[in-house]
Design an enzyme around this catalytic site. Sequence first.
Site, short mmCIF file in Angstrom:
data_model
loop_
_atom_site.label_atom_id
_atom_site.label_comp_id
_atom_site.label_asym_id
_atom_site.label_seq_id
_atom_site.Cartn_x
_atom_site.Cartn_y
_atom_site.Cartn_z
N TYR A 155 -0.88 -10.20 -7.53
CA TYR A 155 -0.62 -9.44 -6.30
C TYR A 155 -0.25 -10.44 -5.22
O TYR A 155 -0.91 -11.47 -5.05
CB TYR A 155 -1.88 -8.66 -5.86
CG TYR A 155 -2.21 -7.50 -6.76
CD1 TYR A 155 -1.34 -6.41 -6.86
CD2 TYR A 155 -3.37 -7.49 -7.52
CE1 TYR A 155 -1.63 -5.35 -7.71
CE2 TYR A 155 -3.66 -6.43 -8.37
CZ TYR A 155 -2.78 -5.37 -8.45
OH TYR A 155 -3.06 -4.31 -9.28
N VAL A 174 -1.31 7.47 -5.44
CA VAL A 174 -2.40 7.24 -6.38
C VAL A 174 -3.73 7.04 -5.63
O VAL A 174 -4.72 7.71 -5.92
CB VAL A 174 -2.09 6.00 -7.26
CG1 VAL A 174 -3.25 5.73 -8.20
CG2 VAL A 174 -0.80 6.23 -8.05
N SER A 224 3.91 15.12 6.82
CA SER A 224 3.66 14.01 7.74
C SER A 224 4.56 14.06 8.97
O SER A 224 5.78 14.17 8.86
CB SER A 224 3.90 12.69 7.00
OG SER A 224 3.59 11.60 7.81
N ASN A 236 -9.36 -6.33 -0.64
CA ASN A 236 -9.58 -6.37 -2.10
C ASN A 236 -10.74 -5.45 -2.49
O ASN A 236 -11.72 -5.89 -3.09
CB ASN A 236 -9.80 -7.80 -2.60
CG ASN A 236 -10.95 -8.52 -1.90
OD1 ASN A 236 -11.31 -8.21 -0.77
ND2 ASN A 236 -11.54 -9.49 -2.59
N ASP A 264 -3.52 -4.05 2.90
CA ASP A 264 -2.90 -5.17 2.16
C ASP A 264 -1.40 -5.26 2.45
O ASP A 264 -0.77 -6.28 2.21
CB ASP A 264 -3.18 -5.07 0.65
CG ASP A 264 -2.81 -3.73 0.05
OD1 ASP A 264 -2.23 -2.89 0.75
OD2 ASP A 264 -3.08 -3.54 -1.16
N SER A 286 -5.10 0.96 -7.31
CA SER A 286 -5.08 2.02 -6.30
C SER A 286 -6.05 3.13 -6.70
O SER A 286 -6.72 3.72 -5.85
CB SER A 286 -3.66 2.58 -6.15
OG SER A 286 -2.83 1.60 -5.59
N1 LIG Z 1 -7.17 -2.44 0.06
C1 LIG Z 1 -7.19 -2.53 -1.27
O1 LIG Z 1 -8.02 -3.19 -1.87
C2 LIG Z 1 -6.15 -1.79 -2.06
C3 LIG Z 1 -6.27 -1.64 -3.45
C4 LIG Z 1 -5.28 -0.94 -4.12
C5 LIG Z 1 -4.19 -0.42 -3.43
N2 LIG Z 1 -4.12 -0.62 -2.10
C6 LIG Z 1 -3.01 -0.13 -1.28
O2 LIG Z 1 -3.07 1.26 -1.07
C7 LIG Z 1 -1.78 1.68 -0.63
C8 LIG Z 1 -1.35 2.93 -1.40
O3 LIG Z 1 -1.07 2.57 -2.75
P1 LIG Z 1 -0.66 3.68 -3.83
O4 LIG Z 1 -0.63 3.00 -5.15
O5 LIG Z 1 -1.47 4.89 -3.65
O6 LIG Z 1 0.84 3.96 -3.40
P2 LIG Z 1 1.72 5.23 -3.83
O7 LIG Z 1 3.13 4.77 -3.79
O8 LIG Z 1 1.20 5.86 -5.07
O9 LIG Z 1 1.45 6.26 -2.64
C9 LIG Z 1 1.88 6.03 -1.35
C10 LIG Z 1 2.10 7.38 -0.69
O10 LIG Z 1 2.42 7.15 0.68
C11 LIG Z 1 3.33 8.18 1.04
N3 LIG Z 1 4.00 7.89 2.29
C12 LIG Z 1 5.01 7.02 2.53
N4 LIG Z 1 5.42 7.12 3.82
C13 LIG Z 1 4.64 8.08 4.41
C14 LIG Z 1 4.58 8.66 5.71
N5 LIG Z 1 5.42 8.27 6.67
N6 LIG Z 1 3.65 9.61 5.93
C15 LIG Z 1 2.79 10.00 4.98
N7 LIG Z 1 2.81 9.51 3.72
C16 LIG Z 1 3.73 8.56 3.44
C17 LIG Z 1 4.25 8.26 -0.16
O11 LIG Z 1 5.03 9.45 -0.19
C18 LIG Z 1 3.25 8.18 -1.30
O12 LIG Z 1 2.81 9.45 -1.72
C19 LIG Z 1 -0.86 0.47 -0.86
O13 LIG Z 1 -0.65 -0.25 0.33
C20 LIG Z 1 -1.64 -0.35 -1.85
O14 LIG Z 1 -1.25 -1.72 -1.84
C21 LIG Z 1 -5.07 -1.30 -1.41
#
Ligand SMILES: NC(=O)c1ccc[n+]([C@@H]2O[C@H](COP(=O)([O-])OP(=O)(O)OC[C@H]3O[C@@H](n4cnc5c(N)ncnc54)[C@H](O)[C@@H]3O)[C@@H](O)[C@H]2O)c1
Length: 351
Positions: A95, A175, A216, A296, A266, A134
């Site tokens: 990552y 997700v 949104s 993380n 992240d 996720s």
């Molecule tokens: N903090 C952590 O430890 C950690 C761990 C895993 C994942 N994450 C992060 O979580 C986030 C989400 O990951 P994911 O796998 O669910 O991504 P994903 O692509 O499955 O989902 C993202 C969603 O955001 C939506 N989206 C985009 N623009 C938007 C807007 N303007 N308004 C509303 N919704 C909008 C998309 O349509 C999509 O459904 C990422 O940044 C990922 O890196 C963080």
Amino acid sequence: MVRSIGLPKETKDGERRVALEPSAVASAVAAGFQVRVQASAGVGAGFSDDEYKRVGAAIVSSAEEVWASDLVVKVKEPQDAEYKFFREGLILFDYLHLAAEPKLATALQESGVEAFAFETLTYPQGLPLLAPMSEIAGRAAAIVGAYYLASGSGTLLGGAAGVQPARVVVVGLGVAGTMAARGARGMDAEVTGIDIDLHRLYQAHMEGTVSSTLASSDSAIADAVSGADLVVGAALVTGAKAPHLVKREHIASMRPGSVVVDLAIDQGGCIETSRPTSLSHPTFVESGVIHYCVTNVPGQYPRTASRALSAAVAPRLLDLARDASSARIEGALNISHGKIVHPAVAKALAE
Ligand SMILES: NC(=O)c1ccc[n+]([C@@H]2O[C@H](COP(=O)([O-])OP(=O)(O)OC[C@H]3O[C@@H](n4cnc5c(N)ncnc54)[C@H](O)[C@@H]3O)[C@@H](O)[C@H]2O)c1
């Protein structure tokens, strides 16, 4: 040509995951690669050095030895102390989240590392190396959100007879957001899911993952957030810096002691008041609202997370080690020959 693969011990605060479990190392050894595992790399996830040794890995005692491999596979983005191991031609697979890590991007560019990111790989569809983490981070968001609401406003997600359940708003129903919504619904909260993708809203609505859905927009987010006890930020535009969808004034309108969990931290965070926190110091308070912005989150569930990550990474690792231009690692290459080659990452870092 890749002959050796290195598996370092993670160094980020509180990080106990490992990128490959012993069975994945066995596949790499069977495919003809020499695999070097740093001593105790898997211990946090319950995998001993002996288990790696038994499947043919060489256990090395220092980070230097493991980073001297042709290809290094790890979980989290390299930390400052690891930059000294960068060198021309080294292949790095992990990552990276470079949109939020400009200093790392520069270090990788200047040293000539070929940097492949898990989170932007798109083969065969979606984001298969981001999805497993996720899923875990989403589940964790409901748990930590519920936990911090106790010390915050003192609200229980499920309410009680004669008392309304807590209101949870999930921004981004991908997700992570879907799992957070499921977790909060499982605890009987009232959950509103917000996304820009109407198909995702339709699915969540039909499957009953959420109590209600909202398309949104700034005004929809403002209304929903002002009445929320817990907001989960999980919006992502692949490779890009997260858009600030929840504004400072939205946060200020929440009841004191409410909680936000910004998983998108992240990628820079989709909540304006967020800043990265660590597993050792996970929260801060801003405008009276508890912010949990750990970068993380799955690191606190290292056994489950390492096994899920390893299952997803192992086949792509072999593809990358055999042929760095393989179509099966499409989207992963972020930095090559000193240049940022992923368009969304390049755009984010140029802004
Ligand atoms: N903090 C952590 O430890 C950690 C761990 C895993 C994942 N994450 C992060 O979580 C986030 C989400 O990951 P994911 O796998 O669910 O991504 P994903 O692509 O499955 O989902 C993202 C969603 O955001 C939506 N989206 C985009 N623009 C938007 C807007 N303007 N308004 C509303 N919704 C909008 C998309 O349509 C999509 O459904 C990422 O940044 C990922 O890196 C963080």
